[in-house]
Scaffold this active site. Structure first.
Site: not given
Ligand code: GLN
Length: 308
Positions: A67, A70, A192, A244, A262
């Site tokens: 993530s 992002k 993505y 988050y 993650v």
């Molecule tokens: N690729 C992961 C997902 O879409 C990214 C989520 C994350 O790092 N929080 O679930």
């Protein structure tokens, strides 16, 4: 103020004091390819706008940034469509899990912010629609800001996530039903998952966040990535939405704008000063690196450097 500390010593102390937490937390095994990672690993890198760099631990080992990408796709989407983006995605903390569907129905397919999955799908959609090759566009930016031409997608990780990608597909279809996605869901998910699969080590990651600590310009090269005002706004969204549903606790204990993933990475900035990246794959219940948060907390406590 920043010159008065022995930063290498501070990073060494952090690594040492986190040893008892080895093996704590859970690996992101919902992505099968990430389930294989050794949870013992820990690395931290610190880069200053003036060129000083410090690292400790497994800082040469690349990991999946997930993530954290992002932030990169938001940067590109803001460059491409400017303020128009904010008609399609909001800027409020979600208070929900990063992959939650619940708010999308009552909020008419407008994600709460660009740093949850639904919001990053919007940035990704913008890049697909507005450029000739979304993959190249993303890699180009990441290579420019990390100063590493070898940064790549990890196709195994991307395919592995695609094979288990039903929830992200649900988010995408749901937003498409409100007219907020223009690409095909399949192409959207492919791009993505590709940017989530980008691999970097903590030094690459710290370097790649320096433009946000330096008013939108990569300090080592003078490369202008975005206007200073956009860098300020991205930092504010990291502060309010970057971790988050842990974001309040992170502001309390660390006090830096940051983005987690993650894969166990977290990248943070102190505007005007430095970027700090940490990696340790064991995650807490909100999907944030357990030792990573603790490491950053120790750093800002020992140096008394945060935005507060
Ligand atoms: N690729 C992961 C997902 O879409 C990214 C989520 C994350 O790092 N929080 O679930």
């Amino acid at each position: 103020m920043s010159q008065t500390y022995d930063y290498q010593q501070i990073l060494n102390t952090i690594e040492e004091s986190l040893r008892p937490y080895c093996n704590r937390g859970d690996i992101a095994d919902y992505i099968p390819e990430l389930a294989k990672i050794d949870s013992d690993q820990f690395a931290m890198s610190l880069c200053f706008n003036d060129g000083r760099e410090y690292s400790v631990g497994d800082f040469r080992t690349p990991f999946s940034i997930q993530s954290i990408s992002k932030v990169f796709v938001l940067t590109i989407a803001m460059q491409l469509v400017g303020e128009e983006l904010w008609g399609r995605v909001d800027r409020e903390p979600s208070g929900n899990a990063f992959n939650s569907l619940v708010q999308l129905e009552t909020e008419m397919g407008i994600p709460r912010n660009p740093f949850i999955n639904a919001g990053a799908l919007i940035s990704t959609d913008v890049i697909i629609q507005e450029t000739n090759n979304a993959y190249d566009e993303i890699l180009d930016l990441v290579r420019r800001i990390s100063l590493n031409q070898n940064i790549k997608f990890n196709e195994k990780v991307a395919n592995s996530e695609y094979s288990e990608g039903d929830r992200n597909a649900a988010l995408a279809y749901f937003m498409k039903s409100f007219g907020n996605i223009n690409s095909t869901v399949d192409e959207l998910l492919r791009v993505y998952f590709a940017h989530c699969s980008i691999e970097m080590n903590t030094l690459d990651l710290a370097r790649s966040f320096l433009f946000l600590a330096n008013g939108g310009i990569v300090p080592y090269t003078g490369d202008v990535i975005i206007p200073a005002g956009s860098a300020k706004r991205i930092n504010s969204i990291m502060m309010t939405c970057g971790l988050y549903n842990n974001v309040g606790d992170f502001a309390y204990s660390v006090g830096l704008p940051a983005k987690s993933g993650v894969g166990g990475g977290i990248a943070a900035v102190l505007p005007g000063e430095f970027s700090l990246a940490v990696w340790s794959p064991g995650l807490n219940e909100n999907g944030n690196s357990l030792r990573g948060i603790k490491g950053m907390e120790i750093f800002t406590s020992l140096t008394n450097q945060s935005i507060f």
